[in-house]
Design a protein around this motif. Structure first.
Motif, PDB file in Angstrom:
ATOM      1  N   GLY A 503      -0.348  14.168 -18.455  1.00  0.00           N
ATOM      2  CA  GLY A 503      -1.636  13.969 -17.798  1.00  0.00           C
ATOM      3  C   GLY A 503      -2.617  13.307 -18.747  1.00  0.00           C
ATOM      4  N   HIS A 505      -6.208  13.258 -19.900  1.00  0.00           N
ATOM      5  CA  HIS A 505      -7.330  14.168 -19.744  1.00  0.00           C
ATOM      6  C   HIS A 505      -8.588  13.641 -20.356  1.00  0.00           C
ATOM      7  CE1 HIS A 505      -4.872  17.074 -17.964  1.00  0.00           C
ATOM      8  NE2 HIS A 505      -4.052  17.103 -18.979  1.00  0.00           N
ATOM      9  N   GLU A 561      -6.305  22.782 -14.899  1.00  0.00           N
ATOM     10  CA  GLU A 561      -6.646  22.235 -16.201  1.00  0.00           C
ATOM     11  C   GLU A 561      -7.692  21.123 -16.098  1.00  0.00           C
ATOM     12  OE1 GLU A 561      -3.176  21.792 -18.504  1.00  0.00           O
ATOM     13  OE2 GLU A 561      -3.962  20.087 -19.610  1.00  0.00           O
ATOM     14  N   GLU A 562      -7.489  20.224 -15.151  1.00  0.00           N
ATOM     15  CA  GLU A 562      -8.356  19.056 -15.033  1.00  0.00           C
ATOM     16  C   GLU A 562      -9.780  19.496 -14.727  1.00  0.00           C
ATOM     17  OE1 GLU A 562      -8.166  15.393 -15.975  1.00  0.00           O
ATOM     18  OE2 GLU A 562      -6.245  16.155 -15.249  1.00  0.00           O
ATOM     19  N   THR A 566     -13.239  19.164 -16.943  1.00  0.00           N
ATOM     20  CA  THR A 566     -14.455  18.509 -16.459  1.00  0.00           C
ATOM     21  C   THR A 566     -15.663  19.385 -16.741  1.00  0.00           C
ATOM     22  OG1 THR A 566     -13.076  17.699 -14.698  1.00  0.00           O
ATOM     23  CG2 THR A 566     -15.418  17.338 -14.466  1.00  0.00           C
TER      24      THR A 566
END
Ligand SMILES: *[C@@H]1O[C@H](CO)[C@@H](O)[C@H](O)[C@H]1NC(C)=O
Ligand SMILES: *[C@@H]1O[C@H](CO)[C@@H](O)[C@H](O)[C@H]1NC(C)=O
Ligand SMILES: *[C@@H]1O[C@H](CO)[C@@H](O)[C@H](O)[C@H]1NC(C)=O
Ligand SMILES: *[C@@H]1O[C@H](CO)[C@@H](O)[C@H](O)[C@H]1NC(C)=O
Ligand SMILES: *[C@@H]1O[C@H](CO)[C@@H](O)[C@H](O)[C@H]1NC(C)=O
Ligand SMILES: *[C@@H]1O[C@H](CO)[C@@H](O)[C@H](O)[C@H]1NC(C)=O
Ligand SMILES: *[C@@H]1O[C@H](CO)[C@@H](O)[C@H](O)[C@H]1NC(C)=O
Ligand SMILES: *[C@@H]1O[C@H](CO)[C@@H](O)[C@H](O)[C@H]1NC(C)=O
Ligand SMILES: *[C@@H]1O[C@H](CO)[C@@H](O)[C@H](O)[C@H]1NC(C)=O
Ligand SMILES: *[C@@H]1O[C@H](CO)[C@@H](O)[C@H](O)[C@H]1NC(C)=O
Length: 810
Positions: A503, A505, A561-562, A566
């Motif tokens: 991913g 990030h 997680e994302e 943020t």
């Protein structure tokens, strides 16, 4: 081996070609058809053949579906790629294909039919305008069209990689991310995007740290001639070479006016350039964002310095006193040759080495204006983990500013840099280091990247056995079909450990992402608990680069997680001297941890109960924490309500300056929305909660004002709002009311000010206080705890009231 696999491919291609005729017309792919990696002719070519789209080799037996400039025609791997569907997950060189499904989905499948990439248009549309065909336009845009051909149902322009083509919109949702290298197309570390404040920025988002470097982070937006007021967040380069962005960034390329092939690209070296080319010529740069390439972040690792010369290009050298951590990998930076100054047993004498025209960006402990060099040296010498300091002339003030550095990152030397760096080194070796400041063991940077062979072994490892089988059956087509079946089967078995696409990030500015193991070690397996607060337990720890830290381990993991990143980024961007600094975070599996600076004097709650605070300190704490909260409420782009203001969340540094902690936690923990009227919405701590929580009224920043008012009363009276009330269940609101109305009653009695103040004031102050200031605090506090939230002042009004009286001081 090579020959045999080549032969195999050849034979298979022939079989393949004969069994599945090419389905592509020139510029379009009709619904139900597909483009195959096995057929070199399966390429879409735009009407005037400026662009082509097809499978493009990115490594041995690794292909990406790409769009490239094809006029003049390009050969082999020399094409100028402008878009890729699956840049981070290449597919096999056999049996992979791009198919436009009957249901309207455009999908890219790997050899074993695994979907690697898709537009998911079928589920999005579910509409009366069915997808009819895929078309490559002359603008370089790959579009999915309906039968009328006028509505783009999906377009590659909305999913850019590292290139922006003329007339393509760069929007809030479509950042550009560089590639890893010239020949490595996977996502790199540099990103061009519209930030939360509407400004177009460049971010270095490396594996361990991340920071914004363009426009110059030392300038506020208007100094960089950008505006934060236009929130349309769109930028476009037109076909003549005129770039305009909604944040007021404007430029014309040096060849403005000519219609030619152009592209704006986030290069893998972190610069943004516009390239143009004349007919059949080579690409040349017609604009670039950054002229001093060493100001780009993330070039050299920690403790090293980037320098640029026209003939040698960019290079990294270790800072004097440091040596390469790893001789073959500059990104790992340098490590000190000398012993740490933070060692208890260390009695090394501190010296400072002057490096004119150098700077290390970020990681300042704090900064102080109008400081003499001697004072700045002393400040850094006294802080064991200070690695040196920047010393710069402040033209507005006509004096020097001092910036002690806790880490040496993003270092560069440049003649145009006006500041100096003073490196902290052992005094004994200073003269030795001085000699070779400039040419200290440089490594070329970046180093030559070796081509990585992708682990796509299905043909290699089975080639010999399949070849034998192939030779046996080669004469008949039936035999070949068996081979295909066999190959497919072996593929399913061997390709199962496919790369997991990592991913990408977005991490916060100047933030470190720690591993769980690091934090576990730093806190000695979470052994020293220093606090318990909403959402988790706080442990003390020691990190090599930060010294003492407070590590908060969150116990509720309600979000992915994302989303967590943020939120952490928003919180981490908040920067105020009365807000606690977040050094970083850790996200690993179920673990969510936040790393904060460590505060020497603990919380206001501890200090109040242990009688550490004289009157002056208490007033300063009142003003400081009000400033911190005012910043949270009013100066931030996104409103951040604290929702749990109490003495435990106001921490004191070594000078008893307050810093508000635990802000934004409600966002990170993602408790249910503020408007929800359920039991779970009650937050905060008994005794400090505003009545809105209890009566289900809208939650605004005034809830923090209320809690702050209670904290003021507690500081004045020394009485906790929950004192002696521990057993009155359900009376959350009454508890705080009791303290407030007690004070209010005392004040109202009409006795002289001196008298009622003596009755309420904390006896631990032993009569040493300023009566007039107490009156101010009490007056402000009582306004803050008004039941009607509209009657309460805002936090910045509170700051104003407190400061007004402070300055009236004789
Ligand atoms: C391609 O060019 C032809 C002839 O100029 C035109 O009829 C056709 O509409 C064009 N197609 C596209 C997709 O632009
Ligand atoms: C590709 O480009 C390189 C350098 O630009 C050149 O040396 C090489 O000959 C080119 N290869 C082909 C096949 O055109
Ligand atoms: C770019 O944005 C403009 C205005 O917002 C819009 O009219 C245009 O269609 C967009 N272009 C593309 C290729 O999406
Ligand atoms: C560039 O584009 C902007 C916006 O479209 C326009 O206002 C400006 O006049 C253009 N500049 C030139 C030199 O054409
Ligand atoms: C904001 O930027 C867009 C695109 O550059 C422009 O069209 C618009 O007029 C701007 N709005 C204001 C209020 O300046
Ligand atoms: C140096 O870095 C390279 C590449 O990352 C790695 O393979 C090698 O093991 C490292 N050497 C040491 C001594 O750590
Ligand atoms: C402190 O010094 C001791 C003995 O000299 C050494 O073993 C230890 O590693 C040092 N610690 C640090 C953090 O440098
Ligand atoms: C800097 O400090 C000195 C001594 O404290 C003082 O005399 C001078 O006025 C200060 N200068 C500025 C610009 O504040
Ligand atoms: C640094 O100084 C110490 C003590 O004077 C000496 O033993 C050591 O060799 C010096 N190191 C260097 C690199 O000069
Ligand atoms: C591209 O770089 C990434 C990250 O360094 C690496 O994992 C990948 O294997 C590289 N790909 C190629 C084709 O070299």
């Amino acid at each position: 081996m090579r020959n045999s696999s080549f032969l195999l491919m050849l034979v298979l291609s022939i079989i393949h070609l004969s069994s599945q005729p090419s389905s592509a017309t020139r510029a379009t792919l009709r619904i139900g058809n597909s483009l195959s990696v096995d057929n070199p002719d399966d390429v879409l070519i735009s009407n005037s053949s400026v662009f082509s789209a097809g499978f493009y080799p990115v490594g041995r037996n690794a292909y990406c579906f790409a769009i490239w400039y094809s006029n003049p025609p390009c050969v082999g791997q020399n094409c100028t790629i402008v878009w890729m569907a699956n840049r981070n997950e290449p597919v096999n060189g056999r049996f992979s294909k791009l198919s436009l499904k009957k249901n309207g989905d455009l999908i890219l499948t790997d050899a074993r039919d695994a979907i690697v990439w898709a537009t998911y248009t079928a589920s999005l549309l579910r509409s009366k305008t069915p997808v009819h065909q895929l078309q490559l336009e002359d603008s370089g845009n790959l579009v999915l069209l309906d039968r009328e051909g006028n509505v783009p149902l999906w377009q590659s322009f909305d999913y850019p990689t590292n290139v922006l083509l003329p007339e393509q919109n760069l929007t809030r949702n479509t950042p550009l991310v560089s590639s890893q290298g010239n020949r490595n197309f996977s996502s790199g570390y540099y990103k061009l995007y519209f930030d939360n404040d509407n400004v177009l920025r460049l971010l270095f988002n490396g594996p361990f740290i991340s920071s914004v470097y363009w426009p110059d982070p030392g300038q506020v937006s208007w100094e960089a001639r950008r505006t934060t007021y236009n929130d349309s967040r769109v930028a476009v380069l037109d076909s003549l070479g005129n770039f305009t962005s909604s944040d007021d960034l404007k430029f014309l390329t040096s060849d403005f006016g000519k219609k030619t092939q152009r592209m704006l690209k986030v290069d893998h070296d972190g610069n943004v350039r516009v390239y143009s080319r004349k007919k059949k010529g080579k690409w040349f740069v017609t604009w670039q964002a950054i002229s001093e390439s060493c100001t780009i972040h993330g070039i050299c690792g920690p403790n090293s310095i980037c320098s640029y010369s026209p003939n040698k290009g960019r290079r990294c050298s270790c800072a004097p006193g440091y040596v390469w951590n790893n001789d073959t990998d500059w990104t790992q930076g340098c490590v000190p040759k000398f012993k740490s100054f933070c060692n208890e047993s260390s009695d090394t004498k501190v010296g400072f080495l002057h490096l004119p025209h150098h700077d290390f960006y970020g990681y300042d402990k704090d900064y102080s204006e109008n400081t003499t060099l001697v004072a700045c040296k002393k400040k850094c010498a006294d802080l064991c983990n200070c690695k040196g300091f920047a010393y710069r002339f402040n033209q507005d003030k006509g004096s020097f500013d001092c910036f002690p550095k806790m880490r040496l990152l993003n270092g560069y030397s440049s003649v145009s840099s006006s500041g100096s760096i003073y490196l902290k080194l052992p005094q004994a070796n200073l003269s030795h280091y001085q000699i070779r400041t400039k040419e200290f063991n440089p490594l070329p940077c970046p180093p030559k990247v070796q081509e990585v062979v992708l682990q796509r072994t299905y043909l290699k490892s089975h080639a010999n056995s399949t070849l034998r089988i192939l030779l046996i059956f080669a004469s008949g087509l039936a035999g070949a079909e068996i081979v295909v079946v066999f190959l497919t089967w072996s593929l399913i078995r061997t390709d199962s450990n496919r790369r997991h696409a990592k991913g990408y990030h977005l991490a916060a500015n100047r933030f470190t992402r720690f591993t769980y193991a690091e934090l576990k070690k730093a806190t000695r397996n979470f052994s020293k608990e220093i606090g318990r607060g909403s959402g988790g337990i706080v442990y003390k720890g020691v990190l090599p680069d930060h010294g003492e830290v407070a590590v908060k381990r969150l116990n509720e993991v309600n979000q992915g997680e994302e989303e967590f990143l943020t939120e952490v980024r928003t919180i981490g961007n908040l920067n105020h001297m009365n807000l606690i600094v977040m050094w970083g975070y850790c996200v690993e599996g179920k673990h969510r941890l936040l790393v904060y600076e460590f505060m020497d004097h603990g919380s206001l709650a501890e200090n109040l109960s242990s009688d550490q605070l004289d009157w002056t300190k208490r007033y300063e704490i009142a003003v400081g924490s009000a400033k911190g909260l005012a910043y949270l409420h009013e100066e931030c782009l996104e409103w951040v309500l604290h929702c749990d203001v109490k003495p435990h969340n106001i921490l004191l540094d070594s000078n008893y300056q307050p810093k508000v902690a635990d802000f934004g936690l409600s966002k990170i923990l993602k408790r249910e929305g503020l408007k929800n009227s359920s039991f779970s919405r009650i937050r905060g701590t008994r005794g400090y909660m505003a009545p809105e929580w209890v009566y289900n009224m809208p939650i605004t920043s005034k809830v923090d004002v209320y809690s702050y008012g209670i904290v003021l009363l507690e500081m004045v009276t020394g009485r906790s709002p929950t004192e002696g009330l521990a057993n009155t269940e359900g009376g959350d609101e009454n508890e705080s009311k009791l303290l407030a109305s007690w004070v209010r009653e005392k004040k109202r009695t009409g006795v002289p000010m001196e008298t009622w103040i003596k009755e309420i004031v904390d006896p631990r102050l032993t009569g040493e206080f300023d009566v007039r200031k107490i009156e101010v605090l009490v007056t402000v506090a009582l306004q803050c705890v008004e039941g009607d939230r509209n009657a309460r002042p805002t936090m910045s009004q509170v700051v104003e009231m407190l400061l007004r009286h402070e300055s009236e001081d004789p």
